[in-house]
Scaffold this motif. Structure first.
Motif, short mmCIF file in Angstrom:
data_model
loop_
_atom_site.label_atom_id
_atom_site.label_comp_id
_atom_site.label_asym_id
_atom_site.label_seq_id
_atom_site.Cartn_x
_atom_site.Cartn_y
_atom_site.Cartn_z
N THR A 29 -10.22 2.93 -9.31
CA THR A 29 -9.03 3.69 -9.71
C THR A 29 -9.34 5.18 -9.51
N ASP A 30 -9.46 5.57 -8.27
CA ASP A 30 -9.76 6.95 -7.91
C ASP A 30 -8.57 7.54 -7.14
N GLN A 31 -8.82 8.60 -6.43
CA GLN A 31 -7.75 9.25 -5.66
C GLN A 31 -7.13 8.28 -4.64
N SER A 32 -7.93 7.43 -4.02
CA SER A 32 -7.37 6.47 -3.05
C SER A 32 -6.41 5.50 -3.74
N HIS A 33 -6.68 5.13 -4.97
CA HIS A 33 -5.79 4.25 -5.74
C HIS A 33 -4.41 4.89 -5.88
N ARG A 34 -4.42 6.17 -6.23
CA ARG A 34 -3.16 6.89 -6.40
C ARG A 34 -2.41 7.03 -5.08
N VAL A 35 -3.11 7.46 -4.04
CA VAL A 35 -2.46 7.67 -2.74
C VAL A 35 -1.91 6.35 -2.21
N LEU A 36 -2.70 5.29 -2.30
CA LEU A 36 -2.24 3.99 -1.82
C LEU A 36 -1.05 3.49 -2.66
N GLY A 37 -1.06 3.76 -3.95
CA GLY A 37 0.07 3.38 -4.79
C GLY A 37 1.35 4.07 -4.36
N TYR A 38 1.25 5.35 -4.02
CA TYR A 38 2.43 6.08 -3.54
C TYR A 38 2.88 5.57 -2.18
N ILE A 39 1.93 5.22 -1.32
CA ILE A 39 2.28 4.66 -0.02
C ILE A 39 3.00 3.33 -0.21
N ALA A 40 2.50 2.48 -1.12
CA ALA A 40 3.16 1.20 -1.39
C ALA A 40 4.59 1.43 -1.89
N ALA A 41 4.76 2.39 -2.79
CA ALA A 41 6.11 2.68 -3.30
C ALA A 41 7.01 3.19 -2.18
N GLY A 42 6.47 4.02 -1.29
CA GLY A 42 7.24 4.50 -0.16
C GLY A 42 7.65 3.38 0.77
N LEU A 43 6.73 2.44 1.01
CA LEU A 43 7.06 1.29 1.87
C LEU A 43 8.12 0.41 1.21
N VAL A 44 8.03 0.23 -0.10
CA VAL A 44 9.05 -0.55 -0.81
C VAL A 44 10.40 0.16 -0.69
N ALA A 45 10.42 1.48 -0.84
CA ALA A 45 11.67 2.24 -0.68
C ALA A 45 12.23 2.06 0.73
N CYS A 46 11.37 2.10 1.72
CA CYS A 46 11.82 1.87 3.11
C CYS A 46 12.39 0.48 3.27
N ILE A 48 13.77 -1.33 0.98
CA ILE A 48 15.07 -1.36 0.30
C ILE A 48 16.16 -0.78 1.20
N VAL A 49 15.87 0.34 1.84
CA VAL A 49 16.83 0.91 2.80
C VAL A 49 17.10 -0.10 3.91
N TRP A 50 16.03 -0.74 4.41
CA TRP A 50 16.17 -1.73 5.48
C TRP A 50 17.03 -2.91 5.04
N GLY A 51 17.07 -3.16 3.75
CA GLY A 51 17.92 -4.22 3.21
C GLY A 51 19.40 -3.94 3.38
N PHE A 52 19.75 -2.68 3.61
CA PHE A 52 21.14 -2.31 3.85
C PHE A 52 21.47 -2.14 5.33
N VAL A 53 20.49 -1.69 6.13
CA VAL A 53 20.78 -1.34 7.52
C VAL A 53 19.97 -2.14 8.54
N GLY A 54 19.10 -3.02 8.10
CA GLY A 54 18.18 -3.71 8.99
C GLY A 54 18.78 -4.88 9.74
#
Length: 172
Positions: A29-46, A48-54
């Motif tokens: 649970t270091d800096q990589s944990h945080r960065v990867l968590g934000y990347i995962a959230a960003g991919l989930v957001a993408c 979700i968008v793809w769920g409307f336009v994909g």
């Protein structure tokens, strides 16, 4: 006859987020944990968008677990003849939504834990831990259900998320 159901974006998002989640659950649970968590959230957001336009099978309209779809699917399971879906089945759709919400909530709680306003708050740390446990439980159910349904329906769900193709029983 196989049908192209899962496009590269859906598969990339699925497997990348899965890898990040496994790493973050069992890695440091270091800096990589945080960065990867934000990347995962960003991919989930993408996603979700793809769920409307994909692509058609990626869209929410193809698989959103409405009460009527859930009821019909539950009846088919109880009868021992699960309805076939080229996209997610209604319970799979419900699980996707639960997993996405947990990942977004983990990212939000992790971000808040680092903010000045909530620094050192035990309740937020506990919430993050409980969300992590819930995500682990949902992941186990998700994987087990994919295996069981693949065997029961003779439709390799894990393979289809790798190749993008699913069996179409109506078009042999």
């Amino acid at each position: 006859m196989p049908v192209k159901t899962w496009d590269m974006g859906v598969r990339f998002t699925h497997w990348t987020v899965a890898g990040i989640v496994v790493w973050n659950l069992f890695g440091p649970t270091d800096q990589s944990h945080r960065v990867l968590g934000y990347i995962a959230a960003g991919l989930v957001a993408c996603r979700i968008v793809w769920g409307f336009v994909g692509t058609p099978y990626a869209r929410f309209s193809a698989w959103w677990p409405t009460p009527a779809r859930l009821k019909d699917y539950a009846r088919s399971l109880a009868a021992g003849k699960p309805l076939h879906h080229l996209s997610h089945n209604p319970l799979g759709g419900l699980m996707a939504i639960a997993l996405w919400l947990l990942i977004l909530a983990l990212a939000a709680s992790g971000w808040l834990m680092r903010s000045d306003a909530f620094w050192g708050e035990d309740w937020l740390d506990n919430l993050h831990t409980y969300l992590s446990i819930a995500l682990q439980a949902c992941m186990c159910v998700h994987i087990l259900a994919a295996i069981i349904m693949s065997i029961w329906t003779r439709d390799n769900l894990i393979g289809s998320m790798l190749t993008g193709f699913k069996r179409d029983p109506d078009n042999r």
